[in-house]
Design a protein around this motif. Structure first.
Motif, PDB file in Angstrom:
ATOM      1  N   LYS A   1      39.867  21.586  59.549  1.00 39.00           N
ATOM      2  CA  LYS A   1      39.118  22.114  58.051  1.00 39.00           C
ATOM      3  C   LYS A   1      37.554  21.836  57.987  1.00 39.00           C
ATOM      4  N   GLY A   2      36.999  21.248  59.048  1.00 36.67           N
ATOM      5  CA  GLY A   2      35.628  20.799  58.961  1.00 36.67           C
ATOM      6  C   GLY A   2      34.805  22.194  58.958  1.00 36.67           C
ATOM      7  N   ARG A   3      33.696  21.873  58.197  1.00 39.27           N
ATOM      8  CA  ARG A   3      32.846  23.325  57.675  1.00 39.27           C
ATOM      9  C   ARG A   3      32.205  23.875  59.359  1.00 39.27           C
ATOM     10  N   THR A   4      31.773  22.814  59.891  1.00 38.86           N
ATOM     11  CA  THR A   4      30.970  23.494  61.155  1.00 38.86           C
ATOM     12  C   THR A   4      31.944  23.202  62.307  1.00 38.86           C
ATOM     13  N   ILE A   5      31.640  23.637  63.508  1.00 45.73           N
ATOM     14  CA  ILE A   5      32.344  23.421  64.617  1.00 45.73           C
ATOM     15  C   ILE A   5      31.943  22.317  65.223  1.00 45.73           C
ATOM     16  N   LEU A   6      30.754  21.770  65.014  1.00 47.82           N
ATOM     17  CA  LEU A   6      30.314  20.405  65.757  1.00 47.82           C
ATOM     18  C   LEU A   6      31.039  19.274  64.776  1.00 47.82           C
TER      19      LEU A   6
END
Length: 136
Positions: free
Chosen positions: A43-48
């Protein structure tokens, strides 16, 4: 270092790598941080951010970073006495660590299967002893 010593180190160094990687990614002691990392990896906002947290949930991925630390601590090189030896030694260590983890997982699975079979047999024996007139 001669080739026999290098092979010896290649068989020994992956043991702590496998132990650390398996413990962090599978064992109960790290369950809460791992669950947090699983959530962030999905669920992280960025792919990183998602990829960073995924590294702590995958024993294969995590073993690369543990290996990097072990190589830095020991200076292990394989086949070549320069920077290429570190790279070869690193990837060989990761590979061996994952062989060890696969064997460990296989053994654990077999033990779990045996425990389940024993529990089923014990339950069957218990049922037979409690009700000796019934047929199974």
């Amino acid at each position: 270092m001669d080739i026999i010593q290098q092979i010896f180190w290649l068989l020994i160094l992956p043991i702590p790598v496998a132990c650390i990687a398996w413990t962090v990614t599978h064992e109960e002691v790290f369950r809460e941080p791992r669950e947090y990392c699983v959530g962030q990896s999905k669920k992280g906002r960025t792919i990183l951010r998602r990829k960073f947290f995924y590294l702590f949930t995958c024993e294969y991925c995590f073993s690369h970073y543990v290996t990097l630390g072990v190589i830095l601590l020991t200076g292990f090189q394989l086949l070549l006495p320069d920077w290429r030896g570190y790279i070869i030694g690193g990837f060989a260590t990761v590979w061996m660590a994952n062989v060890y983890m696969s064997l460990f997982a296989f053994i654990r699975q077999d033990i779990k299967k045996e425990k389940t079979e024993i529990a089923l047999m014990e339950k069957k024996v218990e049922e037979i002893t409690e009700n000796p007139t019934s047929k199974s």
